[in-house]
Design an enzyme around this catalytic site. Structure first.
Site, PDB file in Angstrom:
ATOM      1  N   HIS A  62       0.826  -1.209   0.000  1.00  0.00           N
ATOM      2  CA  HIS A  62       0.000   0.000   0.000  1.00  0.00           C
ATOM      3  C   HIS A  62       0.864   1.264   0.000  1.00  0.00           C
ATOM      4  O   HIS A  62       0.688   2.155  -0.838  1.00  0.00           O
ATOM      5  CB  HIS A  62      -0.919  -0.006   1.228  1.00  0.00           C
ATOM      6  CG  HIS A  62      -1.754   1.225   1.384  1.00  0.00           C
ATOM      7  ND1 HIS A  62      -3.061   1.306   0.982  1.00  0.00           N
ATOM      8  CD2 HIS A  62      -1.456   2.450   1.887  1.00  0.00           C
ATOM      9  CE1 HIS A  62      -3.539   2.508   1.226  1.00  0.00           C
ATOM     10  NE2 HIS A  62      -2.578   3.232   1.780  1.00  0.00           N
ATOM     11  N   GLU A  63       1.775   1.334   0.961  1.00  0.00           N
ATOM     12  CA  GLU A  63       2.603   2.547   1.057  1.00  0.00           C
ATOM     13  C   GLU A  63       3.498   2.708  -0.163  1.00  0.00           C
ATOM     14  O   GLU A  63       3.791   3.827  -0.586  1.00  0.00           O
ATOM     15  CB  GLU A  63       3.430   2.514   2.349  1.00  0.00           C
ATOM     16  CG  GLU A  63       2.605   2.585   3.622  1.00  0.00           C
ATOM     17  CD  GLU A  63       1.685   3.789   3.682  1.00  0.00           C
ATOM     18  OE1 GLU A  63       2.019   4.849   3.093  1.00  0.00           O
ATOM     19  OE2 GLU A  63       0.616   3.685   4.303  1.00  0.00           O
ATOM     20  N   HIS A  66       1.787   4.655  -2.805  1.00  0.00           N
ATOM     21  CA  HIS A  66       1.968   6.105  -2.640  1.00  0.00           C
ATOM     22  C   HIS A  66       3.333   6.536  -3.188  1.00  0.00           C
ATOM     23  O   HIS A  66       3.451   7.588  -3.842  1.00  0.00           O
ATOM     24  CB  HIS A  66       1.893   6.486  -1.162  1.00  0.00           C
ATOM     25  CG  HIS A  66       0.526   6.491  -0.571  1.00  0.00           C
ATOM     26  ND1 HIS A  66      -0.514   7.226  -1.085  1.00  0.00           N
ATOM     27  CD2 HIS A  66       0.025   5.851   0.525  1.00  0.00           C
ATOM     28  CE1 HIS A  66      -1.592   7.047  -0.333  1.00  0.00           C
ATOM     29  NE2 HIS A  66      -1.291   6.213   0.637  1.00  0.00           N
ATOM     30  N   HIS A  88       3.298   6.847  -6.866  1.00  0.00           N
ATOM     31  CA  HIS A  88       2.597   8.074  -7.246  1.00  0.00           C
ATOM     32  C   HIS A  88       3.562   9.264  -7.159  1.00  0.00           C
ATOM     33  O   HIS A  88       3.621  10.114  -8.063  1.00  0.00           O
ATOM     34  CB  HIS A  88       1.401   8.278  -6.318  1.00  0.00           C
ATOM     35  CG  HIS A  88       0.357   9.197  -6.843  1.00  0.00           C
ATOM     36  ND1 HIS A  88      -0.795   9.496  -6.137  1.00  0.00           N
ATOM     37  CD2 HIS A  88       0.260   9.906  -8.003  1.00  0.00           C
ATOM     38  CE1 HIS A  88      -1.543  10.322  -6.843  1.00  0.00           C
ATOM     39  NE2 HIS A  88      -0.922  10.601  -7.975  1.00  0.00           N
TER      40      HIS A  88
END
Length: 686
Positions: free
Chosen positions: A473-474, A477, A480
């Site tokens: 998940h991290e 980020h 991105h």
């Protein structure tokens, strides 16, 4: 121009690649002088814009505005990376002193009447200007954000607004400091290792090491996680041990001592409500959502109510199954919050023949990183990673990797800070140290922080499945932040609407169980055998298992956030009891089961009282609508392919904040997102 202290490494160009701060040379005493100079430099840059005699244009107003504040950005990014991940007492003191100074400076820029007049003038002539789409959107966003911040208020109103913002900056810093201190103070010490029956050998050794680090010669210390529960609750066989950990977790910020967060959060709520009214909004939730994709709090409430009833229903069904097992115990008892995880694992083992704790030997951290997280990114986007031990992090645990595009060109740096420590705030997060910008000629430097317990020296780090999920998940980020390719710093990296920012990270979780990725990283630490196929099948079959609990605890926290921040200024003025307010709010949405506590109670709800998610914690489920719809697209389109990765990178991740996020989503998906995939994923469509 004032004289600059060239001996301060924060005030000189970094000698390291990608402008990575040289943390080997930076000392705590460098930060405040660097901020003082950076504030002054930014004020001079703003003054230069506002004193131009010529009529406002995009070139003489917006472009120099985007060039301004570079030193402040660099100093702030270097400092706040440290203050969240290695907040020593000295760093905490600096952050407390800095908070009102930063708030005052931000207001001085955002509320600058002449700057606002010039931007408004350019905005009023937008249709007459020959601007690129990114240029046009830059004008629209600066005008909207300054208006939203209060630049259009009269001077008396601005004075009160500045006073409120300064006080809020101090309060949110205090909330975070109190929470960190109380989390450390309430860590649970066990004197008898038999109380930890059920934990793996590495977990017990980590607890012994944590105790030794605190000066406890004979004992085992279990540190607390940010959320209400704890990963160990699923393994500990001793019911009293489970109860002690849960009680300590829920007590944070509620005791009558220096770390009591109840008066802090009440004042935060009061001031946010007053500020919203001053700015022309009914509540803080109304103020926040007006500049998010949701548009208004009613849309948020509608989604939360739509999901809460089926989630609570599913949780009751799950609880009945747990209770049946508790009734079969030699000494039957009623399932309580501290029992849920333990008996959930028993039910999971009975129904799906899965022992979650027994999976850990297949999730060795280094292999998860290189053959899971990195490999999925390489397969999908063509990027590669080379570790750079020659480059310093801000703490000895931090590792630095250089990232390259498929064509071999340099992309940026990725920093990983995996382990928990007393100076690190709870949870997991991504932040940028350097943001990409064509205007400034900068490339991205991003950081991932997790809070994995560090095992004893020489012992491998074995992750839980939840920690593997958090890792992917991290890293979503981080991708991105690495991929956003924009001209203006304002749009760099993850600078998108709050209720959109979780979408790319949630999509990245889909690769955890993608067959070729799973086969590469989920291999036994001793035998190198892959995770057995029948286990993978059972994990897939149990995808919606315990989703009643998981969805309910999340929705409860989201609703609690909305409840606090939907108060009008008049309602927020009363000195209400925090526990009673929580109970009333959770009863209103039907999520008040004692066995399913909210993921965060108010006094340790860092996301909303010291982070950037106030009135915005709903963002995770809001973004998950897009995420679930996107996962279906990937599966329908061939999955883990470069063509799919390039489309997702170019049309969505790569645009950063340079266009409306829902427009970017439509460009990628070809239509608006549909909610049905989310309902199916969470078992809410029955």
């Amino acid at each position: 121009m004032t004289d600059v202290d060239v001996s301060n490494p924060l005030l000189a160009a970094s000698p390291l690649p990608y402008q990575l701060p040289d943390y080997r040379a930076i000392r705590p005493e460098h930060y405040l002088p660097a901020f003082t100079e950076a504030f002054a430099a930014h004020r001079r840059e703003i003054d230069a814009i506002t004193t131009v005699a010529a009529a406002p244009t995009f070139e003489n107003t917006l472009v120099p505005l985007e060039r301004s504040g570079e030193l402040l950005h660099d100093v702030a990014s270097a400092f706040y990376t440290v203050s969240s991940a290695d907040a020593t007492p000295e760093i905490q003191e600096i952050e407390e002193a800095l908070a009102p100074l930063m708030a005052a400076h931000t207001d001085a820029v955002q509320l600058n009447a002449e700057l606002y007049r010039r931007i408004a003038s350019v905005h009023s002539h937008l249709d007459d200007l020959s601007l690129t789409p990114e240029d046009r959107y830059l004008v629209e966003r600066h005008y909207r954000e300054m208006t939203h911040a209060g630049a259009g208020l009269d001077e008396a109103q601005k004075a009160r607004l500045t006073e409120i913002n300064g006080r809020l900056s101090t309060l949110t810093t205090t909330f975070e400091k109190n929470l960190l201190n109380d989390t450390n103070d309430l860590a649970v010490v066990f004197d008898d290792v038999t109380e930890l029956d059920g934990l793996a050998e590495g977990e017990i050794s980590a607890a012994a090491r944590a105790a030794a680090d605190r000066g406890i010669a004979s004992g085992w210390l279990i540190s607390l996680t940010l959320f209400t529960g704890h990963p160990y609750l699923g393994s500990l066989r001793n019911r009293d041990a489970r109860a002690r950990i849960m009680a300590a977790s829920r007590a944070r910020g509620t005791r009558d001592n220096a770390n009591d967060n109840r008066p802090v959060l009440r004042e935060i709520v009061r001031l946010r409500a007053e500020r919203a009214e001053l700015l022309g909004y009914r509540s803080h939730a109304d103020y926040v959502t007006s500049d998010e994709t949701a548009g208004n709090p009613e849309a948020v409430r509608e989604l939360l109510f739509r999901l809460s009833a089926p989630a609570a229903r599913n949780a009751r069904t799950e609880q009945a199954a747990l209770q049946a097992m508790a009734d079969a115990e030699p000494e039957p008892f009623t399932i309580e919050a501290h029992d849920w995880a333990y008996f959930t694992e028993k039910v999971r083992a009975a129904e799906y023949d899965i022992d979650a704790a027994a999976l850990r030997p297949w999730f060795e951290a280094e292999r998860v990183l290189r053959d899971g997280v990195f490999r999925a990114a390489t397969e999908l986007y063509g990027i590669t990673f080379t570790e750079r031990p020659d480059l310093p992090g801000y703490h000895p645990d931090v590792r630095v990797f250089e990232v390259f595009n498929a064509d071999g060109s340099a992309l940026g740096l990725y920093l990983l800070d995996l382990y928990t420590r007393d100076t690190k705030r709870g949870g997991a997060w991504m932040n940028s140290i350097v943001s990409q910008s064509r205007l400034r000629g900068t490339a991205p430097v991003v950081v991932n922080n997790l809070n994995v317990v560090k095992p004893a020296t020489g012992t491998p780090t074995l992750l839980t499945l939840d920690e593997v999920t958090t890792f992917f998940h991290e890293f979503g980020h981080a991708l991105h932040g690495l991929f956003a390719t924009v001209t203006y710093p304002h749009f760099a990296g993850t600078n998108v609407f709050r209720d959109f920012v979780e979408f790319p990270s949630q999509v990245n979780e889909m690769w955890i169980f993608w067959p070729e990725i799973l086969a590469a990283y989920a291999r036994h630490i001793e035998t190198d055998e892959p995770l057995p196929a029948h286990v993978v099948e059972r994990l897939s079959a149990s995808e919606s298992f315990n989703q009643g609990f998981a969805t309910s605890e999340y929705l409860a926290a989201s609703w609690l956030d909305q409840a606090w921040h939907s108060l009008s200024a008049a309602d927020a003025a009363s000195d209400r009891d925090v526990a009673a307010f929580e109970a009333s709010a959770l009863a209103e949405i039907g999520l008040d089961s004692p066995a399913v506590p909210t993921r965060y109670s108010s006094t340790y709800f860092a996301h909303i009282f010291s982070g950037g998610y106030s009135a915005g914690y709903y963002s995770y489920i809001w973004s998950e609508v897009l995420d679930a719809d996107t996962v279906e697209w990937f599966r329908e389109s061939g999955g883990l392919t470069r063509a799919n990765g390039d489309r997702f990178r170019d049309r969505l991740l790569g645009v950063g904040g340079s266009k409306d996020p829902l427009d970017a989503y439509r460009d990628f998906r070809g239509r608006d997102a549909e909610i049905a995939p989310l309902l199916r994923r969470r078992g809410l469509d029955g």
